[in-house]
Enzyme design. Structure first.
Site, mmCIF file in Angstrom:
data_model
loop_
_atom_site.group_PDB
_atom_site.id
_atom_site.type_symbol
_atom_site.label_atom_id
_atom_site.label_comp_id
_atom_site.label_asym_id
_atom_site.label_seq_id
_atom_site.Cartn_x
_atom_site.Cartn_y
_atom_site.Cartn_z
ATOM 1 N N HIS A 122 0.819 -1.218 0.000
ATOM 2 C CA HIS A 122 0.000 0.000 0.000
ATOM 3 C C HIS A 122 0.849 1.262 0.000
ATOM 4 O O HIS A 122 1.872 1.357 0.676
ATOM 5 C CB HIS A 122 -0.946 0.010 1.206
ATOM 6 C CG HIS A 122 -0.262 0.165 2.523
ATOM 7 N ND1 HIS A 122 -0.019 1.395 3.099
ATOM 8 C CD2 HIS A 122 0.237 -0.746 3.381
ATOM 9 C CE1 HIS A 122 0.586 1.234 4.257
ATOM 10 N NE2 HIS A 122 0.765 -0.050 4.456
ATOM 11 N N ASP A 123 0.438 2.210 -0.815
ATOM 12 C CA ASP A 123 1.012 3.562 -0.850
ATOM 13 C C ASP A 123 2.461 3.602 -1.321
ATOM 14 O O ASP A 123 3.132 4.616 -1.144
ATOM 15 C CB ASP A 123 0.895 4.250 0.527
ATOM 16 C CG ASP A 123 -0.541 4.385 0.973
ATOM 17 O OD1 ASP A 123 -1.265 5.202 0.387
ATOM 18 O OD2 ASP A 123 -0.959 3.640 1.885
ATOM 19 N N GLY A 140 4.859 -1.091 2.853
ATOM 20 C CA GLY A 140 4.062 0.099 2.664
ATOM 21 C C GLY A 140 4.848 1.388 2.629
ATOM 22 O O GLY A 140 5.767 1.595 3.421
#
Length: 270
Positions: A122-123, A140
């Site tokens: 994520h991200d 992440g």
């Protein structure tokens, strides 16, 4: 006109460009935009909130846009953005962002190759012309700048930063930031010189490469602390893209940069 197998699941709300091929048993969710010329192969999965550029290939078993493996994720709408000419090989995974802790979007730049079983959490932001070799996993909010190469089995701690044109040896553990233009390897991950082969292949001149090497000699071999080394670099080298890229990256490092190797290790790697 697109070529969509009747055995594929393509949600009526998905937006597919021209000349898109979707093979049998592929799955494409509702909130998905796929650019012209893409090929979604059998058993590939594109979940909601994914935007994909032109001429991308998603190989069997790959999963793009699954919800993040982040306990703070609470079902919010977040995104994956993929550039043009991206190859996502077998069983690679790209997760959506998390708004509560990150930017809410995971990005993969154009002309990047994600080899089999690689994972983009994520991200994360992966730049253009990057290569994540098989079994690479970046946690992440990791940032991978343009033209970086991560060798097979490499894992990156969350919030890590990998500079442009860096090359990281296979099986590495990234717990500190990796500056631009460098070659690194071993355990713990250590500076091993300038990425000479990569820079030459990308058109860097001998003078540019020499400048980069001289700068890193000051960072890693003069016994100075990082702040003093950067001051000496700015005072001693004329302004150039290479100098400024290195100085800015190191000054902005929150985790600190990888360390210099012991002399015997350095001699074996350069």
């Amino acid at each position: 006109m697109s070529n969509i197998s009747p055995l594929a699941h393509v949600h009526p709300g998905a937006k597919l460009g021209e000349n898109v091929t979707v093979d049998p048993f592929a799955y494409i969710d509702e909130h998905v935009v796929i650019g012209d010329g893409c090929h979604i192969m059998t058993h590939a999965t594109i979940f909601d909130y994914v935007t994909m550029g032109r001429n991308c290939n998603v190989f069997p078993g790959a999963v793009v846009g699954a919800v993040p493996q982040d306990l703070k994720f609470d079902g919010e709408v977040t995104y994956v953005e993929i550039g043009d000419n991206v190859n996502i090989r077998e069983c690679a995974t790209i997760n959506r962002g998390t708004k509560s802790s990150g930017k809410g979007v995971t990005k993969v730049g154009s002309n990047t190759l994600l080899m089999s079983y690689s994972h983009v959490a994520h991200d994360c932001v992966v730049g253009e012309h990057c290569i994540l070799v098989s079994f690479v996993g970046i946690a992440g909010e990791t940032e991978v700048a343009d033209w970086a190469i991560l060798g097979g089995g490499t894992v990156a701690h969350q919030f890590s930063r990998i500079g442009k044109h860096a090359m990281i040896g296979g099986g590495s553990k990234i717990t500190k930031d990796v500056p631009p233009y460098v070659l690194c390897g071993r355990e713990p991950l250590s500076y091993a010189g300038v990425n000479l082969v990569g820079l030459r292949r990308r058109g860097f001149s001998s003078d540019q490469i020499r400048t980069i090497k001289d700068i890193y000699d000051i960072v890693y071999q003069n016994g100075l602390n990082v702040s003093d080394a950067l001051d000496r670099i700015e005072a001693g080298f004329p302004q150039s893209e290479e100098r400024d890229t290195i100085v800015e990256f190191i000054r902005n490092s929150k985790r600190g940069i990888i360390k210099a190797p012991v002399s015997s290790l350095k001699g074996g790697l350069e």
